[in-house]
Design an enzyme around this catalytic site. Structure first.
Site, PDB file in Angstrom:
ATOM      1  N   ARG A 237       0.870  -1.171   0.000  1.00 50.77           N
ATOM      2  CA  ARG A 237       0.000   0.000   0.000  1.00 50.77           C
ATOM      3  C   ARG A 237       0.905   1.218   0.000  1.00 50.77           C
ATOM      4  O   ARG A 237       1.959   1.219   0.647  1.00 50.77           O
ATOM      5  CB  ARG A 237      -0.902   0.033   1.245  1.00 50.77           C
ATOM      6  N   GLU A 266      -4.541   7.529  -4.361  1.00 45.57           N
ATOM      7  CA  GLU A 266      -4.865   6.901  -5.650  1.00 45.57           C
ATOM      8  C   GLU A 266      -6.258   7.353  -6.086  1.00 45.57           C
ATOM      9  O   GLU A 266      -7.114   7.565  -5.230  1.00 45.57           O
ATOM     10  CB  GLU A 266      -4.838   5.374  -5.506  1.00 45.57           C
ATOM     11  N   HIS A 284      -1.808   0.431  -9.778  1.00 49.10           N
ATOM     12  CA  HIS A 284      -2.390  -0.538  -8.829  1.00 49.10           C
ATOM     13  C   HIS A 284      -3.018  -1.734  -9.567  1.00 49.10           C
ATOM     14  O   HIS A 284      -4.234  -1.937  -9.523  1.00 49.10           O
ATOM     15  CB  HIS A 284      -3.435   0.143  -7.928  1.00 49.10           C
TER      16      HIS A 284
END
Ligand code: NAP
Length: 320
Positions: A237, A266, A284
């Site tokens: 993360r 994000e 991601h």
């Protein structure tokens, strides 16, 4: 009366069809306006929720009166306020294991791309700069038989370590909250403190879950401990790394390169990272293959149905 399920992110058509055959299904649609308002409205009389990539907490769940389960299509669960879910007696389910190998593949893709300048050399070649044989400016780092340091030797961390050990003859170092002798033994992996791992590794891969202790685990002090040729990969993360400190380390060549799949905020739309040649940025996509995303959706569906039909789901994050 059919039970109600709120779908809070895009869901594979095949899973949606199965859900619609059994339940009253409402899909949250970002095109229809404020998503949190829609959730707050729809969750009032909902029995279950399924989806991924959305912060769920008191702000958008407070209207729920009979919600039993949130089935997340992810292994990470830092998007959910577990204390609040416990208070409301809502089970949170997740999808471990089915995405482990795919995410480890992506971690290695990032490691190799960053080590061998793949992204910047691709742009360089396509922009016609390959006029004569390459110079040391285009040189990368050897990977074979180097030291691979894994921070977080969980399912994905172990799968990354296997790739390094069996595929690239690498020496494996690891740092984890608890020692993992059963995994370490088969990979000849050596447990070390975070500082030792940072000092001795040629490649550092972050694979911890995001929690109170792992937040900003890697900051300026930690980058200063790394070798100048170190390559850092983060598939965990974004908030595990202090992104400002990472940018500084890359800009000042305190480390050689980084490969990133995740960011503090994000989607990443504007960032100094975009100006840097020694970083590979991906959006991601750790688990984003068609096969794996389907397996994750199927598992999340099975978890959801198990709870709604009075059974026990395979994976519960907050069992008590
Ligand atoms: P996992 O099996 O639970 O592994 C997490 C590991 O991190 C555990 O071994 C845990 O140690 C360790 N850990 C946690 N906090 C730590 C700390 N402060 N210091 C050292 N070690 C720590 O989970 P996983 O399936 O491997 O997934 C790991 C994470 O990857 C997920 O939580 C998710 O955030 C991320 N992920 C990202 C993508 C992507 O698309 N980029 C895809 C999948 C997963 P203990 O077990 O000993 O406590």
């Amino acid at each position: 009366m059919k039970k109600k399920v709120v779908v809070f992110s895009q869901l594979d058509r095949r899973i949606l069809d199965k859900l619609q055959a059994q339940y009253h299904v409402v899909e949250i649609n970002p095109k229809l306006g404020d998503v949190n308002q829609q959730i707050l409205q729809e969750v009032k009389d909902a029995d279950g929720m399924i989806g991924a990539g959305r912060l769920l907490n008191q702000d958008n769940l407070s209207s729920a009166t009979k919600l039993k389960v949130i089935s997340s299509i992810s292994v990470g669960y830092d998007n959910y306020d577990i204390n609040y879910l416990n208070e409301k007696k809502i089970w949170l389910c997740n999808t471990p294991h089915v995405l482990t190998e795919t995410t480890a593949d992506l971690a290695f893709t990032l490691l190799m791309s960053a080590a061998r300048n793949v992204a910047s050399l691709d742009s360089w070649t396509k922009s016609g700069q390959w006029a004569r044989t390459v110079s040391s400016l285009q040189f990368g780092q050897d990977i074979f038989a180097k030291k691979l340091g894994i921070i977080g030797l969980g399912n994905i961390g172990a799968a990354i370590a296997r790739r390094g050990f069996y595929g690239f003859n690498m020496d494996i170092l690891y740092h984890n909250r608890h020692e993992k002798p059963e995994i370490a033994q088969s990979l000849n992996a050596q447990y070390c403190s975070l500082t030792e791992l940072l000092q001795y590794s040629d490649f550092i891969v972050i694979a911890v879950d995001l929690n109170q202790e792992s937040k900003a685990l890697i900051g300026a002090e930690q980058f200063a401990q790394m070798q100048k040729h170190a390559v850092v990969v983060n598939i965990a993360r974004g908030s595990v790394i202090d992104e400002k400190a990472l940018i500084h380390a890359l800009k000042t060549n305190q480390i050689f390169a980084a490969g990133l799949d995740v960011y503090e905020k994000e989607p990443l739309q504007e960032s100094e990272l975009f100006q840097l040649k020694n970083v590979v940025t991906l959006p991601h996509v750790g688990s984003a293959t068609a096969e794996t995303r389907l397996k994750m959706a199927e598992l999340a569906y099975a978890n959801l149905v198990a709870v709604l039909e009075g059974g026990i789901p395979k994976y519960i994050v907050n069992p008590s």
